[in-house]
Design an enzyme around this catalytic site. Structure first.
Site, PDB file in Angstrom:
ATOM      1  CE  LYS A 152      11.550  -3.386  -5.626  1.00  9.94           C
ATOM      2  NZ  LYS A 152      12.235  -4.492  -6.299  1.00  9.94           N
ATOM      3  CD  GLU A 210       9.698 -11.836  -8.442  1.00 13.10           C
ATOM      4  OE1 GLU A 210       9.030 -11.334  -7.533  1.00 13.10           O
ATOM      5  OE2 GLU A 210      10.933 -11.704  -8.507  1.00 13.10           O
ATOM      6  CB  CYS A 229      -0.940   0.095   1.192  1.00 12.91           C
ATOM      7  SG  CYS A 229      -2.109  -1.237   1.290  1.00 12.91           S
ATOM      8  CD1 TRP A 257      -0.200  -6.401  -3.000  1.00  9.83           C
ATOM      9  CD2 TRP A 257      -0.522  -6.976  -0.869  1.00  9.83           C
ATOM     10  NE1 TRP A 257       0.067  -7.736  -2.876  1.00  9.83           N
ATOM     11  CE2 TRP A 257      -0.116  -8.121  -1.582  1.00  9.83           C
ATOM     12  CE3 TRP A 257      -0.783  -7.098   0.499  1.00  9.83           C
ATOM     13  CZ2 TRP A 257       0.031  -9.368  -0.992  1.00  9.83           C
ATOM     14  CZ3 TRP A 257      -0.635  -8.335   1.096  1.00  9.83           C
ATOM     15  CH2 TRP A 257      -0.234  -9.463   0.348  1.00  9.83           C
TER      16      TRP A 257
HETATM   17  O1  M6R Z   1      12.802  -5.367   0.255  1.00 11.92           O
HETATM   18  P1  M6R Z   1      13.291  -6.729   0.592  1.00 11.92           P
HETATM   19  O2  M6R Z   1      14.608  -7.038   0.032  1.00 11.92           O
HETATM   20  O3  M6R Z   1      13.265  -7.010   2.079  1.00 11.92           O
HETATM   21  O4  M6R Z   1      12.244  -7.707  -0.071  1.00 11.92           O
HETATM   22  C1  M6R Z   1      12.316  -9.090   0.105  1.00 11.92           C
HETATM   23  C2  M6R Z   1      11.435  -9.803  -0.886  1.00 11.92           C
HETATM   24  O5  M6R Z   1      10.105  -9.426  -0.713  1.00 11.92           O
HETATM   25  C3  M6R Z   1      11.847  -9.519  -2.331  1.00 11.92           C
HETATM   26  O6  M6R Z   1      13.179  -9.832  -2.553  1.00 11.92           O
HETATM   27  C4  M6R Z   1      10.961 -10.337  -3.305  1.00 11.92           C
HETATM   28  O7  M6R Z   1      11.218 -11.685  -3.162  1.00 11.92           O
HETATM   29  C5  M6R Z   1      11.200  -9.865  -4.737  1.00 11.92           C
HETATM   30  N1  M6R Z   1       9.954  -9.611  -5.385  1.00 11.92           N
HETATM   31  C6  M6R Z   1      11.900 -10.868  -5.560  1.00 11.92           C
HETATM   32  O8  M6R Z   1      12.106 -10.410  -6.851  1.00 11.92           O
END
Ligand code: M6R
Length: 623
Positions: free
Chosen positions: A618, A503, A2, A75
């Site tokens: 994200k 993904e 969000c 979201w």
């Molecule tokens: O912001 P972060 O690195 O903590 O996020 C972790 C995961 O949510 C993130 O890497 C997610 O797996 C991505 N969408 C992968 O491409």
């Protein structure tokens, strides 16, 4: 998850809010909404299911005047993604509107209580409880809005970043946060501003704000901000004690937030990697003396050097980077390293010693599980080192020391340049520790650093070599499953390649250590099953050649990533991509690039929304 935008000042609020929502759309795109106090003093709310563009269409013929407003891109957590559940939510009397990012865990109890007291609800969301509770408390306590907000938030369990409009007071905007991020931009106004008239912006991150001002305040947990048009900005904690905010100057460039001629942010971010890694290395590698200088390590040497072990906590792609970091840190600095999913670590009663050091890796710096893992580690007296991309993020602020990867904003939901930035940061961390612990010979230490300086150029060559991927990606478009294999340093790359494919293309994919195939997964292999093998010349090359042979003899189709000049694996493969030679531990920095491009082109060929894949956001700010 969000995104929140807010504005109060002399300018028209609507265009600022919409532009801000577009910038924050990566945080969620189930629905979008905006609320304004318009020129005639009405508090209006416009919302739409789907993306910000749908909201713009819905608001087309509406009165969008007004110089104060809040907006939201959702979201969905509680309640399906439809217009009713979209934010902003009105209070019962329609005097207040509110947007929220986070989860109110005790919303059911609060809602039942409010319903008993005659309040009626329109949506299934946890958020509506907040705005109704605030109105209810204001009415029953006969107090002003800010007092009611304090009272309400003391009753709330969970995470929130909120922004509130009050029709009766078009000169003030109220915001608060706990566990979800919120940034206040302190603007300059414009020529239409009345003398003394101030301008404030709100954003879940700084991207909606940077265009107007680089002066920001990162609201802290349990702080409530009252932003007034007359310039008064009052920040208090939940106990109503006034806080002294710190004004920070943003180091962000507007161009970094645009696609810059690329079809998608993901493609731009893949191609940015050579420069992103240059930026990550800048100021940290002394090319003359071939040594590493990491401020975060220097500042916390005492704690780091006495560490019994290191535990790395992360999620998703950052977790894959952590696995590679483990291999490197153990090899270079001879410290045992455990890698944990933050979401498991936080709940499974792990054995944590106060002499352990925890490294938290997060691109966004806002991942709820990683943040909770940090808190758990700190409650055991551990020293926590952060590796983040977003400056000013919750994790960057919660950790005791750390390294920013400095790869620039990553907007595509699929993480690409942040992954390689995290790897380089972990490598520098391992090298800095190895130097102090004298676990590497001087010669090897310099040799490794020299090789690291060559990586940006080799990344560029990898990108140049990868032009053919688009062609054979089309062939992969029709597959339903895919296996990725690697060994040693390239096993986590296999996991990362599979995650990228899943993904953004929605094709099922699994990553395995190649030798594990014969313990079960090889049963899946037939002529329909593409197998992507990461097989650079160094490392366990001969072993992986045997693994490829095993797949070939079961009619599996092989796509291999090999070192330039390789013929053996190339000849065994149906498709092959070459990457430049580098040391074994650095191979992931190059071998991941063709896999990112492969997923990208497959997803494009399948007509997927590459930058905003379904069901994802994200920053995962809810657990
Ligand atoms: O912001 P972060 O690195 O903590 O996020 C972790 C995961 O949510 C993130 O890497 C997610 O797996 C991505 N969408 C992968 O491409």
């Amino acid at each position: 998850m969000c995104g929140i935008v807010g504005y109060i000042g002399p300018k028209d609020a609507y265009p600022i809010l919409i532009k801000g929502l577009h910038r924050l759309e990566y945080r969620g795109y189930d629905s979008a909404g905006v609320s304004l106090i318009n020129q005639s003093g009405s508090l209006v709310v416009y919302k739409a299911k789907g993306k910000v563009a749908a909201l713009e269409a819905a608001a087309e013929e509406k009165d969008i005047s007004g110089t104060i407003g809040i907006a939201h891109t959702r979201w969905a957590t509680h309640g399906e993604p439809n217009t009713t559940n979209a934010h902003p939510h009105y209070s019962q009397s329609h005097s207040l509107s509110l947007v929220h990012n986070g989860i109110i865990e005790n919303y059911k109890t609060l809602r039942t209580e409010l319903e008993k007291n005659g309040m009626t609800f329109q949506s299934e969301t946890d958020t509506e409880v907040l705005v109704q509770l605030i109105e209810y408390l204001q009415t029953t306590h006969h107090c002003d809005l800010i007092t009611a907000v304090h009272l309400a938030l003391k009753n709330v369990i969970g995470a929130y970043a909120i922004a509130i409009l009050d029709k009766r007071n078009p000169n003030q905007l109220i915001a608060a946060r706990k566990g979800s991020p919120l940034v206040i931009g302190v603007g300059k106004g414009n020529e239409t501003a009345a003398p003394g008239e101030a301008e404030f912006f709100l954003g879940s991150d700084a991207t909606p704000i940077i265009e107007y001002t680089n002066q920001v305040i990162y609201l802290q947990d349990e702080e409530i901000a009252l932003l007034n048009r007359n310039g008064k900005q009052l920040i208090t904690n939940l106990e109503s004690v006034q806080q002294t905010p710190q004004l920070v100057t943003l180091q962000m460039n507007l161009d970094e937030l645009e696609k810059g001629g690329y079809a998608h942010f993901m493609l731009k971010e893949i191609f940015e990697q050579p420069n992103a890694i240059r930026n990550c290395l800048r100021g940290r590698i002394d090319r003359d003396t071939l040594s590493i200088k990491l401020k975060g390590v220097d500042e916390s040497k005492d704690r780091l050097l006495t560490a019994r072990r290191i535990i790395i906590c992360a999620c998703g792609t950052s977790w894959h980077a952590a696995l590679i970091g483990k291999y490197f840190i153990e090899e270079a600095a001879k410290i045992p390293v455990d890698v944990e999913y933050a979401s498991e670590f936080r709940y499974r009663n792990p054995v944590i010693d106060k002499d352990d050091v925890v490294i938290a890796i997060s691109q966004s710096g806002e991942t709820a599980d990683t943040l909770a893992a940090i808190q758990l580690a700190q409650s055991h007296g551990c020293f926590v080192y952060g590796i983040c991309n977003v400056v000013g993020s919750s994790i960057a602020r919660a950790t005791d020391s750390g390294t920013f990867i400095h790869v620039g904003p990553e907007i595509g939901v699929a993480s690409t340049k942040a992954f390689t930035g995290q790897l380089v940061s972990l490598i520098m961390f391992g090298l800095a520790l190895a130097k102090e612990k004298k676990t590497l010979s001087e010669t090897l230490y310099h040799e490794i650093i020299n090789d690291l300086t060559l990586i940006p150029e080799k990344m560029q060559q990898t990108l140049d070599n990868s032009k053919g991927i688009e062609q054979f990606a089309k062939i992969f478009t029709y597959c339903k499953n895919c296996i990725y294999l690697g060994r040693g340093y390239n096993y986590p790359v296999a996991l990362e390649g599979a995650l990228k494919l899943k993904e953004i293309s929605y094709i099922h994919a699994e990553g395995y250590p190649a030798a594990e195939m014969k313990h079960g997964p090889i049963a899946l292999v037939d002529e329909e099953m593409p197998v992507v093998v990461i097989a650079p010349r160094r490392g366990m090359y001969e072993k992986i050649v045997s693994n490829i042979q095993e797949i070939k003899s079961r009619n599996g189709r092989i796509l291999s990533i090999v070192t330039e000049g390789d013929t053996q694996v190339k000849n065994m493969s149906d498709f092959c991509i070459e990457v430049p030679d580098t040391r074994d531990s650095f191979a992931p920095l190059l071998s991941v690039i063709p896999l990112q491009l492969l997923s990208y082109h497959i997803a494009v060929a399948k007509g997927r929304n590459v930058d905003q894949p379904r069901n994802l956001a994200k920053s995962v700010t809810v657990e």
